[in-house]
Design a protein around this motif. Sequence first.
Motif, mmCIF file in Angstrom:
data_model
loop_
_atom_site.group_PDB
_atom_site.id
_atom_site.type_symbol
_atom_site.label_atom_id
_atom_site.label_comp_id
_atom_site.label_asym_id
_atom_site.label_seq_id
_atom_site.Cartn_x
_atom_site.Cartn_y
_atom_site.Cartn_z
ATOM 1 N N ARG A 44 9.032 -8.668 4.607
ATOM 2 C CA ARG A 44 7.179 -7.688 3.651
ATOM 3 C C ARG A 44 6.776 -6.900 4.078
ATOM 4 O O ARG A 44 6.883 -5.279 3.490
ATOM 5 N N ARG A 45 7.095 -6.721 5.175
ATOM 6 C CA ARG A 45 5.718 -5.909 5.715
ATOM 7 C C ARG A 45 7.286 -4.551 5.971
ATOM 8 O O ARG A 45 6.253 -3.690 6.044
ATOM 9 N N MET A 48 7.518 -2.532 3.017
ATOM 10 C CA MET A 48 5.937 -0.974 2.777
ATOM 11 C C MET A 48 6.424 -0.349 3.738
ATOM 12 O O MET A 48 5.791 0.573 2.771
ATOM 13 N N PRO A 186 1.535 0.752 -0.828
ATOM 14 C CA PRO A 186 1.116 -1.543 0.497
ATOM 15 C C PRO A 186 -0.025 -1.432 0.515
ATOM 16 O O PRO A 186 -0.193 -2.450 -0.172
ATOM 17 N N ASN A 238 4.145 -4.736 -2.423
ATOM 18 C CA ASN A 238 2.823 -5.407 -1.815
ATOM 19 C C ASN A 238 2.031 -5.285 -3.394
ATOM 20 O O ASN A 238 1.695 -4.231 -3.478
#
Length: 352
Positions: A44-45, A48, A186, A238
């Motif tokens: 997920r990071r 982002m 994000p 996000n």
Amino acid sequence: MATHMPNNYNETVLHKYLRHWTRDPNNVSTLDMDAISWATDEERRERMKNYCEIGADYYDLVSPLYEQGWGQQFHYSPLTPGLSLSECTTAYEKRFAELARVKKGMRVLDLGCGIGGPARTIALTFDCHVVGITNSAWHVERGTALTKKAGLSDKVTFVKGDFLKLPFPDASFDGAYSVESLCYAPNPIEVYREVKRVLKPGAFFTFHDFAMTEKWDPNLPEHVKVRNWIEFGNGLTNMPWVPRMREAIKEAGYELVQEIDMALTSAPAPWYYGPAGDIWWAWRIPGWADFWKVFKMWPPFRGLAHLVYRIMILFGFLPKEVSTLMDMMWFCTKGAAIGGKMGIFTPIDMNS
């Protein structure tokens, strides 16, 4: 396909989007269900970091489908007794602009404007000038064409850009609003601060956005899975959380004047009855055109359509990506409906 479909609309556009959501880059023709439902924090990071590209790839893929199936306004609206879905949407945009304190002659920024449905409603109703910004070149092209057709080119203009790096000088707008778009950033505070930079002192900033509610619990796997489904189905990296949004507004230097949860204002049907394919409500809401919109999302109809497509794919009449695209749009609509029913997801208005 309709004439407003982009020239490059083909399997390649789908592949570009799916490559952001798979653990097997050699297979972008089908959905990676594990990567979608149970994305790791690291995955997920990484997404982002590429939020702008992912958002653009998503809307290059779905915008023509949205317009064909839902119209020029790409957002949910609270329902009002006696009004069709389309009428509810237009009525909501006008109420939203009143909430945002839009006045005649203002120069207003629309963040994440899509193809300009709300911008045209607001500019025409309030006789103001709206500048829409989007990171999709297709949105600029299509929005400009629709605005010219509506005779509003002197009131609505479109700019391609990133709303975390707005291409406008300081204090250049009388107000700013957004409709289901800031959730693509994000980190909420980054976009709130950038908006504040381009606003004149004392100018309004009002937005209607997707959010996970206070009932959302990151420790519950089912809650996390539904959030991930909504993110994938809507091109988000996000999803914002309401308590964090409140904090970010204050940290960015605004005063939160009003907060309205759409789940509490929609009547007689819940706001998500359309994407849920709830034909029980569709029978009772005016307008056959709206009934057909909802009927196409009714689970039995979608299941039958999917079966027909699979047969056509089996005999070589269609590429397998057609089935994949239908699966993807399930996450777009059903993810939102499931989250709405659970009370962990809602569109929310915040006025500052």
